[in-house]
Design a protein around this motif. Structure first.
Motif, short mmCIF file in Angstrom:
data_model
loop_
_atom_site.label_atom_id
_atom_site.label_comp_id
_atom_site.label_asym_id
_atom_site.label_seq_id
_atom_site.Cartn_x
_atom_site.Cartn_y
_atom_site.Cartn_z
N MET A 174 -14.71 0.03 2.17
CA MET A 174 -13.47 0.77 2.26
C MET A 174 -13.24 1.49 0.94
SD MET A 174 -9.64 -0.80 2.46
CE MET A 174 -9.76 -1.63 0.89
N SER A 175 -12.81 2.75 1.03
CA SER A 175 -12.43 3.45 -0.19
C SER A 175 -11.28 4.40 0.10
CB SER A 175 -13.62 4.21 -0.78
OG SER A 175 -13.99 5.28 0.07
N LEU A 176 -10.44 4.54 -0.89
CA LEU A 176 -9.33 5.47 -0.87
C LEU A 176 -9.38 6.19 -2.21
CD1 LEU A 176 -5.84 4.75 0.47
CD2 LEU A 176 -6.05 5.74 -1.79
N ALA A 177 -9.66 7.49 -2.22
CA ALA A 177 -9.87 8.22 -3.47
C ALA A 177 -9.09 9.53 -3.46
CB ALA A 177 -11.35 8.50 -3.68
N TRP A 178 -8.37 9.78 -4.53
CA TRP A 178 -7.65 11.05 -4.66
C TRP A 178 -8.66 12.16 -4.90
CZ3 TRP A 178 -2.42 11.93 -4.17
CH2 TRP A 178 -1.62 10.79 -4.01
N ALA A 179 -8.65 13.19 -4.06
CA ALA A 179 -9.52 14.36 -4.23
C ALA A 179 -8.88 15.36 -5.18
CB ALA A 179 -9.80 15.01 -2.88
N ASP A 180 -7.56 15.48 -5.10
CA ASP A 180 -6.77 16.31 -6.01
C ASP A 180 -5.35 15.77 -5.99
OD1 ASP A 180 -5.42 17.49 -3.76
OD2 ASP A 180 -7.00 18.98 -3.60
N ASP A 181 -4.38 16.54 -6.51
CA ASP A 181 -3.03 16.00 -6.64
C ASP A 181 -2.27 15.88 -5.33
OD1 ASP A 181 -2.82 18.76 -6.38
OD2 ASP A 181 -1.16 18.93 -7.77
N LYS A 182 -2.83 16.36 -4.21
CA LYS A 182 -2.14 16.22 -2.93
C LYS A 182 -3.07 15.86 -1.77
CE LYS A 182 -2.04 21.10 -1.64
NZ LYS A 182 -1.18 22.17 -1.16
N THR A 183 -4.28 15.38 -2.08
CA THR A 183 -5.25 15.03 -1.04
C THR A 183 -5.92 13.70 -1.35
OG1 THR A 183 -5.71 17.39 -0.72
CG2 THR A 183 -7.29 15.83 0.21
N ILE A 184 -6.01 12.85 -0.32
CA ILE A 184 -6.68 11.55 -0.45
C ILE A 184 -7.80 11.49 0.59
CG2 ILE A 184 -6.43 9.05 -0.21
CD1 ILE A 184 -3.47 9.41 -0.97
N ASN A 185 -8.99 11.12 0.15
CA ASN A 185 -10.13 10.90 1.05
C ASN A 185 -10.25 9.41 1.32
OD1 ASN A 185 -10.92 13.64 1.23
ND2 ASN A 185 -11.94 13.45 -0.74
N VAL A 186 -10.47 9.07 2.60
CA VAL A 186 -10.54 7.68 3.02
C VAL A 186 -11.85 7.45 3.76
CG1 VAL A 186 -9.49 5.93 4.52
CG2 VAL A 186 -8.03 7.48 3.20
N ARG A 187 -12.50 6.34 3.46
CA ARG A 187 -13.71 5.91 4.19
C ARG A 187 -13.53 4.43 4.49
NH1 ARG A 187 -18.38 7.56 5.84
NH2 ARG A 187 -20.19 6.20 5.85
N VAL A 188 -13.75 4.06 5.76
CA VAL A 188 -13.55 2.67 6.19
C VAL A 188 -14.75 2.19 6.98
CG1 VAL A 188 -11.03 2.89 6.23
CG2 VAL A 188 -12.35 3.40 8.29
N GLU A 189 -14.82 0.87 7.16
CA GLU A 189 -15.90 0.28 7.93
C GLU A 189 -15.41 -0.43 9.20
OE1 GLU A 189 -18.51 -2.06 5.53
OE2 GLU A 189 -18.57 -0.56 3.95
N THR A 190 -14.15 -0.85 9.24
CA THR A 190 -13.61 -1.55 10.41
C THR A 190 -12.27 -0.97 10.81
OG1 THR A 190 -12.36 -3.22 9.18
CG2 THR A 190 -14.69 -3.72 9.66
N ARG A 191 -11.83 -1.28 12.01
CA ARG A 191 -10.53 -0.81 12.51
C ARG A 191 -9.39 -1.36 11.65
NH1 ARG A 191 -8.19 2.31 16.76
NH2 ARG A 191 -6.01 2.11 16.24
N ASN A 192 -9.48 -2.64 11.26
CA ASN A 192 -8.44 -3.22 10.42
C ASN A 192 -8.35 -2.49 9.08
OD1 ASN A 192 -7.66 -5.10 12.32
ND2 ASN A 192 -8.99 -6.71 11.50
N GLU A 193 -9.50 -2.19 8.48
CA GLU A 193 -9.50 -1.41 7.24
C GLU A 193 -8.88 -0.05 7.46
OE1 GLU A 193 -13.40 -0.92 5.65
OE2 GLU A 193 -13.54 -2.97 4.92
N MET A 194 -9.19 0.58 8.60
CA MET A 194 -8.67 1.91 8.89
C MET A 194 -7.14 1.89 8.90
SD MET A 194 -9.21 4.34 12.23
CE MET A 194 -8.12 3.38 13.25
N ASP A 195 -6.56 0.98 9.65
CA ASP A 195 -5.11 0.91 9.74
C ASP A 195 -4.47 0.67 8.38
OD1 ASP A 195 -5.25 1.32 12.49
OD2 ASP A 195 -5.13 -0.82 12.96
N ARG A 196 -4.97 -0.29 7.65
CA ARG A 196 -4.40 -0.66 6.35
C ARG A 196 -4.55 0.47 5.33
NH1 ARG A 196 -7.17 -4.89 5.75
NH2 ARG A 196 -8.76 -4.08 4.37
N THR A 197 -5.73 1.06 5.26
CA THR A 197 -6.01 2.08 4.26
C THR A 197 -5.25 3.38 4.56
OG1 THR A 197 -8.19 1.10 3.95
CG2 THR A 197 -7.84 3.26 2.99
N LEU A 198 -5.20 3.78 5.82
CA LEU A 198 -4.43 4.97 6.17
C LEU A 198 -2.95 4.77 5.88
CD1 LEU A 198 -6.15 6.14 9.47
CD2 LEU A 198 -6.34 7.17 7.19
N ASP A 199 -2.43 3.58 6.18
CA ASP A 199 -1.03 3.29 5.86
C ASP A 199 -0.77 3.42 4.36
OD1 ASP A 199 -0.42 2.83 8.53
OD2 ASP A 199 -0.40 0.63 8.34
#
Length: 90
Positions: free
Chosen positions: A1-26
């Motif tokens: 799972m990763s959550l990384a700021w691409a710039d001052d108003k954009t975040i890139n997210v990569r997940v491996e499971t549905r639970n990670e997806m929900d938590r990280t997007l939130d």
């Protein structure tokens, strides 16, 4: 799972499971919501780019206080075990 700021108003997210997806997007939406409120900025657009990759951004076409979702890939849905499939089209 990763959550990384691409710039001052954009975040890139990569997940491996549905639970990670929900938590990280939130987490990402909450961070951008705080920024939008503080600056009276635009609303939030969540774009699904693949089964495991998302972009969360403050987007000028989205009204302040609104969160919209968009999907830009066509692929295989999540498996029953909630892991992304490796054969999805990117």
């Amino acid at each position: 799972m990763s959550l990384a700021w691409a710039d001052d108003k954009t975040i890139n997210v990569r997940v491996e499971t549905r639970n990670e997806m929900d938590r990280t997007l939130d987490e990402g939406v909450a961070a951008l919501r705080q920024l939008s409120i503080a600056t009276q900025g635009p609303g939030i657009l969540v774009t699904r780019r693949s089964p495991s990759e998302f972009t969360i951004e403050l987007h000028d076409s989205i009204p302040h206080g609104t969160t919209c979702e968009k999907q830009v890939w066509v692929g295989v849905p999540w498996k029953a075990d909630s892991t992304p499939t490796s054969s999805a089209t990117r």
